[in-house]
Design a protein around this motif. Structure first.
Motif, PDB file in Angstrom:
ATOM      1  N   ALA A  41       4.879   4.472   7.248  1.00  0.00           N
ATOM      2  CA  ALA A  41       3.839   4.588   6.536  1.00  0.00           C
ATOM      3  C   ALA A  41       4.034   3.343   5.383  1.00  0.00           C
ATOM      4  O   ALA A  41       2.863   2.652   5.271  1.00  0.00           O
ATOM      5  N   ARG A  56       4.070  -0.150   6.605  1.00  0.00           N
ATOM      6  CA  ARG A  56       2.753  -0.543   7.152  1.00  0.00           C
ATOM      7  C   ARG A  56       1.796  -0.892   5.998  1.00  0.00           C
ATOM      8  O   ARG A  56       1.017  -2.046   6.168  1.00  0.00           O
ATOM      9  N   LYS A 115       2.118  -9.474  11.729  1.00  0.00           N
ATOM     10  CA  LYS A 115       0.850  -9.051  11.697  1.00  0.00           C
ATOM     11  C   LYS A 115      -0.093 -10.053  11.356  1.00  0.00           C
ATOM     12  O   LYS A 115      -1.306  -9.909  11.814  1.00  0.00           O
ATOM     13  N   ASN A 154      -1.377  -4.057  15.249  1.00  0.00           N
ATOM     14  CA  ASN A 154      -2.722  -3.626  14.887  1.00  0.00           C
ATOM     15  C   ASN A 154      -3.343  -2.545  15.451  1.00  0.00           C
ATOM     16  O   ASN A 154      -4.539  -2.011  14.801  1.00  0.00           O
ATOM     17  N   ALA A 211      -2.103   0.854  16.191  1.00  0.00           N
ATOM     18  CA  ALA A 211      -1.562   2.233  15.855  1.00  0.00           C
ATOM     19  C   ALA A 211      -2.558   2.702  14.482  1.00  0.00           C
ATOM     20  O   ALA A 211      -2.627   3.888  14.411  1.00  0.00           O
ATOM     21  N   ARG A 212      -2.739   1.844  13.519  1.00  0.00           N
ATOM     22  CA  ARG A 212      -3.348   2.240  12.448  1.00  0.00           C
ATOM     23  C   ARG A 212      -4.503   1.478  11.952  1.00  0.00           C
ATOM     24  O   ARG A 212      -5.261   2.054  11.571  1.00  0.00           O
ATOM     25  N   ASP A 213      -4.516   0.038  12.124  1.00  0.00           N
ATOM     26  CA  ASP A 213      -5.628  -0.707  11.391  1.00  0.00           C
ATOM     27  C   ASP A 213      -6.697  -1.258  12.116  1.00  0.00           C
ATOM     28  O   ASP A 213      -7.675  -1.755  11.385  1.00  0.00           O
ATOM     29  N   ASP A 273       0.687   5.616  19.099  1.00  0.00           N
ATOM     30  CA  ASP A 273       1.434   4.950  18.193  1.00  0.00           C
ATOM     31  C   ASP A 273       2.960   4.771  18.731  1.00  0.00           C
ATOM     32  O   ASP A 273       3.676   5.505  19.305  1.00  0.00           O
ATOM     33  N   ASN A 319       8.727  -3.431  11.245  1.00  0.00           N
ATOM     34  CA  ASN A 319       8.420  -1.949  11.178  1.00  0.00           C
ATOM     35  C   ASN A 319       7.181  -1.957  10.206  1.00  0.00           C
ATOM     36  O   ASN A 319       6.568  -0.969  10.094  1.00  0.00           O
ATOM     37  N   ASP A 331       1.845  -2.352  12.893  1.00  0.00           N
ATOM     38  CA  ASP A 331       1.496  -0.925  13.572  1.00  0.00           C
ATOM     39  C   ASP A 331       1.254  -1.236  14.744  1.00  0.00           C
ATOM     40  O   ASP A 331       0.335  -1.189  15.477  1.00  0.00           O
TER      41      ASP A 331
END
Length: 637
Positions: free
Chosen positions: A39, A42, A86, A166, A168-170, A211, A219, A222
């Motif tokens: 976390a 990321r 990213k 991008n 899994a989270r954002d 995820d 890592n 995401d």
């Protein structure tokens, strides 16, 4: 000889961009410290992405400065590879796909927010069951004329979108590649814009987000998984530059052939492949800078004449590990720069040039494959060359190793990419042969018989003569290998044209030969790019030094392929041994220049700062640096 002169040659036409990025990287602290949680890593990478967006550089890429942006992107590898990837997902893949495959309505609605980092998105192509075989993806986008919507659906577990950056989270919006179906007929793979999260970050109805979890590296990115359960998007969500659907479901395209349309769509995304090759090259530069500086600093084993310990870089075995890899890194750097320049010019051209575009795609595939494999090997070699110190996270090499490992399989699996290169070479060879008249075919047949006789008798080695440091002779050998591999694999593949032939069996039996032909082609074009860079160099001393680096690169390739050159009588066994002797001699000659050759990459010092270069390691710890301890039983002679 100054490092500055070398750096000017390396920086080339994008020198201003490189200077700007160096200044920015010197000021910014984007370090991901070892031990961050998933976390935390990321979150840091997202924050750094927004800092990059604030510089305005993404706007330049979408405004036409493609070469400058690709160059700047690669340099991020010196700082943080999670950030590089990213940024590549956000602006290269997600934004780039919308720009290349969409039309004005998509550009106006989405690109400004994508450039500013406000709208984060995904590039959802790869599926669990289909990675390299994009043409047979199983996700469907079926048009419903009653509602004027596409229904995007994952028909089975193998069609799940996998490894998506991008996701899994954002990410909030995804470019989803799917089989387009309208009026009961399929039209091949197309791309659509599919929202995957709402404003509060919750998955949209029908979208399931998974995820991928902790990975071997990268890592800060995401990576996630996406499945779609009859998700509806408006007709205008289709990125419709190469294929459109009318309100009643009628499909139209400016490209009639489905296969040609598919490859045209993929060809517009070549920038990502070139960017990956550039990032891999920058990572190799950083690894070599760390290892060569450490090799110059680290001392082991007393010189019998003086009693003083010598830097490990003075030993031939250590030079052999690092200096040929450095020479090839230079060669790939110049080849990469030519690719970027060609991409830039094609993007800026008023009219499309299909032939140049196809040539660019072929060279990008080859250099991406060869360049990322080279980076993987080089970083591992640098880790070994630094012994135990190279295994410590604080000394940066382990993270480089972990983060770049996947480069050989993303943006195109390297083996598949080289097969694509070989296919193009075979097509070109076939066209040349088809253009011969009867007299030309007779001459070709006679030449092939003569070549066979020269090879069988060993006489070819007597005819193919020249100084091993003669650039024309080096190129003659590399070109002969390329031509021989392409001609002979073409002969093997002719059997597939016969009626009733088992085409898969013939192709499968020749795969190793196809890859060898593609590799020979890439080796030759990389050599040519380096040679052109040497010719452009104005300063005599710099030109002479670069000439030796080119010699080392070329002879290292020839040495590695000695089995081919001796087996086909291009070199005698004696001449093959002489190649090894020349490589050794060049290592010794370049040893005094090793530090300036890596310093010329211009990597900001803050991104090289680590304990092993600061003399902070215990001098009593030998670090396992790989130098044979023969001095304990006998003096070195």
């Amino acid at each position: 000889m100054t490092t500055t002169e070398l750096q000017k040659v390396l920086d080339g036409r994008f020198a201003e961009v490189r200077a700007d990025v160096r200044a920015q990287l010197t000021q910014e602290d984007m370090t991901a410290e070892p031990g961050l949680s998933l976390a935390e890593h990321r979150a840091l990478t997202l924050a750094n992405l927004r800092r990059l967006a604030a510089t305005g550089r993404p706007h330049r890429g979408f405004a036409g400065d493609v070469g400058g942006v690709v160059t700047a992107f690669a340099m991020l590898a010196w700082a943080d590879l999670s950030l590089l990837v990213k940024a590549g997902v956000q602006w290269g893949l997600f934004g780039g796909a919308i720009q290349a495959l969409g039309t004005e309505r998509h550009h106006a609605e989405h690109l400004p927010r994508i450039m500013d980092g406000e709208l984060l998105g995904c590039f959802a192509m790869t599926e669990t069951g289909h990675g390299s075989d994009v043409q047979n993806l199983r996700t469907t986008a079926t048009y419903d004329p009653r509602t004027q919507e596409f229904v995007v659906h994952t028909p089975d577990p193998s069609a799940r979108k996998d490894y998506i950056g991008n996701a899994a989270r954002d990410g909030h919006l995804a470019v989803v590649f799917a089989q387009l179906v309208t009026q009961g007929r399929g039209h091949g793979v197309h791309a659509l814009l599919v929202p995957i999260r709402d404003a509060q970050g919750r998955p949209m109805p029908g979208v399931t987000i998974g995820d991928c979890g902790h990975k071997a590296g990268l890592n800060g990115v995401d990576n996630g998984r996406l499945t779609f359960d009859h998700v509806r998007v408006p007709r205008t969500a289709l990125l419709n530059r190469f294929g459109d659907v009318a309100p009643d479901g009628t499909y139209t395209s400016p490209i009639a052939s489905e296969t040609r349309r598919f490859f045209t769509m993929l060809g517009t995304l070549v920038r990502g492949r070139i960017s990956v090759a550039g990032g891999a090259g920058a990572a190799a530069q950083k690894a070599l800078t760390l290892a060569i500086r450490y090799g110059d600093l680290r001392r082991q084993f007393a010189d019998p004449a003086t009693g003083e310990e010598r830097p490990v870089l003075d030993y031939l075995v250590h030079q052999r590990k690092l200096l040929p890899a450095l020479a090839t890194t230079y060669a790939l750097h110049f080849a990469q720069d030519e690719l970027v320049a060609e991409l830039h010019e094609l993007h800026a051209a008023a009219e499309p040039d299909e032939a140049r575009q196809r040539a660019l795609e072929t060279e990008a595939a080859g250099i991406k494959a060869v360049g990322t494999w080279h980076a993987t090997r080089t970083i591992q070699t640098c880790r070994e060359a630094c012994g135990g110190a190279g295994y410590l996270s604080a000394n940066l090499l382990p993270q480089l190793k972990a983060d770049t490992d996947v480069f050989t399989t993303f943006e195109g699996d390297n083996t598949v990419l080289l097969q694509l290169v070989a296919k193009t070479l075979l097509n070109e060879y076939g066209r040349r042969m088809a253009g011969l008249d009867l007299a030309g075919k007779a001459r070709l047949g006679a030449e092939l018989l003569a070549e066979f006789a020269l090879e069988r008798t060993g006489a070819r080695a007597l005819l193919v003569r020249g100084g091993l440091r003669d650039r024309a002779h080096q190129r003659r050998l590399l070109a002969a290998r390329e031509e021989h591999q392409i001609a002979t694999v073409a002969q093997r593949m002719r059997a597939a044209l016969k009626p009733g032939a088992d085409q898969f069996a013939i192709f499968n039996a020749a795969q190793d030969h196809l890859l060898a032909a593609a590799r020979a082609h890439v080796d030759r074009i990389v050599f040519d790019a380096f040679a052109r860079a040497v010719d452009r160099c104005a300063a005599p001393a710099t030109k002479a030094l670069l000439g030796k680096v080119l010699d080392l690169h070329a002879l290292s390739v020839i040495e590695a392929e000695a089995g081919f050159f001796t087996g086909h009588a291009y070199l005698s066994a004696t001449r093959a041994k002489a190649v090894t002797q020349e490589v050794n001699a060049l290592c010794a000659e370049l040893r005094p220049h090793a530090r300036e050759l890596v310093d010329a990459f211009g990597i900001p010092e803050r991104w090289l700062a680590c304990p092993m270069l600061a003399g902070e390691l215990d001098p009593a710890d030998d670090g396992g640096a790989g130098i044979p301890a023969v001095h304990e039983s006998a003096p070195l002679s």
